[in-house]
Design an enzyme around this catalytic site. Structure first.
Site, mmCIF file in Angstrom:
data_model
loop_
_atom_site.group_PDB
_atom_site.id
_atom_site.type_symbol
_atom_site.label_atom_id
_atom_site.label_comp_id
_atom_site.label_asym_id
_atom_site.label_seq_id
_atom_site.Cartn_x
_atom_site.Cartn_y
_atom_site.Cartn_z
ATOM 1 C CG ASP A 1 -2.044 1.013 1.113
ATOM 2 O OD1 ASP A 1 -1.746 2.204 0.913
ATOM 3 O OD2 ASP A 1 -3.212 0.615 1.217
ATOM 4 C CB ILE A 2 1.129 4.028 -2.407
ATOM 5 C CG1 ILE A 2 2.318 4.796 -2.931
ATOM 6 C CG2 ILE A 2 -0.119 4.878 -2.362
ATOM 7 C CD1 ILE A 2 3.473 3.967 -3.354
ATOM 8 C CG HIS B 1 -8.456 -3.497 -1.996
ATOM 9 N ND1 HIS B 1 -9.425 -2.855 -2.735
ATOM 10 C CD2 HIS B 1 -8.204 -2.693 -0.928
ATOM 11 C CE1 HIS B 1 -9.738 -1.714 -2.143
ATOM 12 N NE2 HIS B 1 -9.031 -1.598 -1.035
ATOM 13 C CG HIS C 1 -6.363 -2.717 3.533
ATOM 14 N ND1 HIS C 1 -5.620 -1.581 3.273
ATOM 15 C CD2 HIS C 1 -7.578 -2.493 2.979
ATOM 16 C CE1 HIS C 1 -6.362 -0.709 2.599
ATOM 17 N NE2 HIS C 1 -7.558 -1.243 2.418
ATOM 18 C CD GLU D 1 -8.062 5.675 -1.474
ATOM 19 O OE1 GLU D 1 -7.957 5.678 -0.231
ATOM 20 O OE2 GLU D 1 -7.089 5.704 -2.233
HETATM 21 P P1 AMP Z 1 -9.863 1.240 0.370
HETATM 22 O O1 AMP Z 1 -10.467 1.150 -1.027
HETATM 23 O O2 AMP Z 1 -10.653 2.137 1.255
HETATM 24 O O3 AMP Z 1 -9.607 -0.115 0.963
HETATM 25 O O4 AMP Z 1 -8.427 1.939 0.214
HETATM 26 C C1 AMP Z 1 -7.631 1.747 -0.930
HETATM 27 C C2 AMP Z 1 -6.182 1.636 -0.526
HETATM 28 O O5 AMP Z 1 -5.421 1.567 -1.728
HETATM 29 C C3 AMP Z 1 -5.623 2.817 0.285
HETATM 30 O O6 AMP Z 1 -5.026 2.316 1.473
HETATM 31 C C4 AMP Z 1 -4.601 3.457 -0.658
HETATM 32 O O7 AMP Z 1 -3.475 3.957 0.010
HETATM 33 C C5 AMP Z 1 -4.244 2.300 -1.571
HETATM 34 N N1 AMP Z 1 -3.784 2.731 -2.883
HETATM 35 C C6 AMP Z 1 -4.429 3.549 -3.751
HETATM 36 N N2 AMP Z 1 -3.714 3.725 -4.882
HETATM 37 C C7 AMP Z 1 -2.590 2.973 -4.719
HETATM 38 C C8 AMP Z 1 -1.435 2.732 -5.534
HETATM 39 N N3 AMP Z 1 -1.294 3.298 -6.745
HETATM 40 N N4 AMP Z 1 -0.472 1.914 -5.046
HETATM 41 C C9 AMP Z 1 -0.591 1.344 -3.821
HETATM 42 N N5 AMP Z 1 -1.651 1.531 -3.022
HETATM 43 C C10 AMP Z 1 -2.639 2.336 -3.455
#
Ligand code: AMP
Length: 128
Positions: free
Chosen positions: A29-30, A93, A95, A88
């Site tokens: 995760d970025i 996905h 975590h 988001e």
């Molecule tokens: P959520 O959809 O609420 O589970 O959150 C999406 C997660 O994806 C967040 O923790 C972001 O930091 C992560 N994220 C979004 N874009 C990227 C990316 N390009 N590379 C890595 N992680 C990402």
């Protein structure tokens, strides 16, 4: 239009890859809550995790388990938390977050700021 995670899987957007097979992809995760915070995604583009068919969902958690075991070996933590939000990015996905306390899974907390070198080092250390 493809999701950001599909673009990552296709290599159109860079990522710190941790593992991949024919059905799943895992990367850091970025905006990590803790060092080693990893996302596990199916290559199949489905928004909501519970819309995945049973076989795909089962395979995803087993794939996540293999990564969690590696994280436990390489990163000092009490255990690896499993969190599903999906608010988001509309691409299912999981975590995986190495934690030492409940505070480590507070998504309102300030995220870690890691350099490219640190991300690379962490990804290499937990790579399958
Ligand atoms: P959520 O959809 O609420 O589970 O959150 C999406 C997660 O994806 C967040 O923790 C972001 O930091 C992560 N994220 C979004 N874009 C990227 C990316 N390009 N590379 C890595 N992680 C990402």
């Amino acid at each position: 239009m493809s999701t950001v995670f599909t673009k990552i899987i296709r290599g159109e957007i860079p990522s710190y890859k941790v593992a991949e097979d024919d059905r799943y992809y895992a990367f850091l995760d970025i905006n990590p809550l803790t060092e080693g915070h990893t996302l596990v995604v199916p290559k199949q583009e489905t928004d909501y995790i519970f819309d995945l068919d049973d076989r795909m969902l089962e395979g995803m958690i087993v794939f996540a388990k293999r990564i969690a075991r590696k994280i436990e070996q390489k990163i000092a933590c009490k255990r690896v938390a499993v969190v599903v939000l999906g608010l988001e990015v509309p691409h299912a996905h999981i975590h995986l977050i190495p934690i030492n306390s409940e505070k480590d899974v507070d998504f309102h907390r300030e995220k870690l700021k890691l350099s490219a070198e640190e991300f690379t080092r962490i990804a290499e250390s937990i790579m399958l």
